[in-house]
Design a protein around this motif. Sequence first.
Motif, PDB file in Angstrom:
ATOM      1  N   PHE A   1     -31.904  15.292  21.684  1.00 47.09           N
ATOM      2  CA  PHE A   1     -31.151  16.535  21.769  1.00 47.09           C
ATOM      3  C   PHE A   1     -29.995  16.384  20.811  1.00 47.09           C
ATOM      4  O   PHE A   1     -29.270  15.377  20.841  1.00 47.09           O
ATOM      5  CB  PHE A   1     -30.614  16.802  23.177  1.00 47.09           C
ATOM      6  CG  PHE A   1     -29.687  17.994  23.204  1.00 47.09           C
ATOM      7  CD1 PHE A   1     -30.205  19.274  23.235  1.00 47.09           C
ATOM      8  CD2 PHE A   1     -28.315  17.830  23.144  1.00 47.09           C
ATOM      9  CE1 PHE A   1     -29.365  20.381  23.218  1.00 47.09           C
ATOM     10  CE2 PHE A   1     -27.464  18.924  23.127  1.00 47.09           C
ATOM     11  CZ  PHE A   1     -27.995  20.204  23.168  1.00 47.09           C
ATOM     12  N   ILE A   2     -29.811  17.383  19.948  1.00 48.57           N
ATOM     13  CA  ILE A   2     -28.692  17.395  19.009  1.00 48.57           C
ATOM     14  C   ILE A   2     -27.958  18.708  19.220  1.00 48.57           C
ATOM     15  O   ILE A   2     -28.504  19.778  18.957  1.00 48.57           O
ATOM     16  CB  ILE A   2     -29.172  17.280  17.548  1.00 48.57           C
ATOM     17  CG1 ILE A   2     -30.057  16.052  17.372  1.00 48.57           C
ATOM     18  CG2 ILE A   2     -27.968  17.256  16.607  1.00 48.57           C
ATOM     19  CD1 ILE A   2     -30.863  16.065  16.087  1.00 48.57           C
ATOM     20  N   GLY A   3     -26.751  18.628  19.740  1.00 44.26           N
ATOM     21  CA  GLY A   3     -25.921  19.813  19.926  1.00 44.26           C
ATOM     22  C   GLY A   3     -25.030  19.975  18.710  1.00 44.26           C
ATOM     23  O   GLY A   3     -24.254  19.081  18.373  1.00 44.26           O
ATOM     24  N   THR A   4     -25.158  21.107  18.022  1.00 39.24           N
ATOM     25  CA  THR A   4     -24.405  21.333  16.788  1.00 39.24           C
ATOM     26  C   THR A   4     -23.374  22.446  16.961  1.00 39.24           C
ATOM     27  O   THR A   4     -23.470  23.272  17.863  1.00 39.24           O
ATOM     28  CB  THR A   4     -25.341  21.704  15.626  1.00 39.24           C
ATOM     29  OG1 THR A   4     -26.054  22.887  15.970  1.00 39.24           O
ATOM     30  CG2 THR A   4     -26.322  20.577  15.334  1.00 39.24           C
ATOM     31  N   THR A   5     -22.411  22.469  16.074  1.00 34.59           N
ATOM     32  CA  THR A   5     -21.364  23.494  16.084  1.00 34.59           C
ATOM     33  C   THR A   5     -21.895  24.756  15.429  1.00 34.59           C
ATOM     34  O   THR A   5     -22.295  24.738  14.273  1.00 34.59           O
ATOM     35  CB  THR A   5     -20.122  22.983  15.318  1.00 34.59           C
ATOM     36  OG1 THR A   5     -19.690  21.762  15.916  1.00 34.59           O
ATOM     37  CG2 THR A   5     -19.002  23.999  15.357  1.00 34.59           C
TER      38      THR A   5
END
Length: 152
Positions: free
Chosen positions: A34-38
């Motif tokens: 999981f990669i949470g990006t801005t």
Amino acid sequence: MTSNHFIDLTASVLSVEKASSFVTLPSCGAVSLFIGTTRDNFNGKKVTHLEYEAHESMAVKEIRKICDHVCSTWNVKRIAILHRLGHVPITEASVVIAISSPHRKDSLEAVNYSIDTLKATVPIWKKEFYEDGGSSWKENKECCWSSDATSG
């Protein structure tokens, strides 16, 4: 870092490759990420960047609890949870979670649990900055001390 957990809170750019490499093992057929990006918007406002603050020792302790729970609930082999602190530009990662398991179901379920629980229990706070010069501290709806979570 323990032998099967890699936890990192850092002001540096997060390395998806470092997280993925840590959890990849010959005995595992699945690595879930999981990669949470801005993102550049929130409720119609143009976001320019985020800033994160944390109670670092407590945050690491709570993330370790998440890792321990994941290991006792699912058949996973390694977990990496990395969270950015400080200034985070648009499109850069704020959080990376990587989990390996022999089969995909365990790692997929564990990643979902990990991000939801991180947002609900770990003392990391996010401030959004807007193109119009304004800013706002954001409260996670999942957070156990959130007014949304307690008014139900």
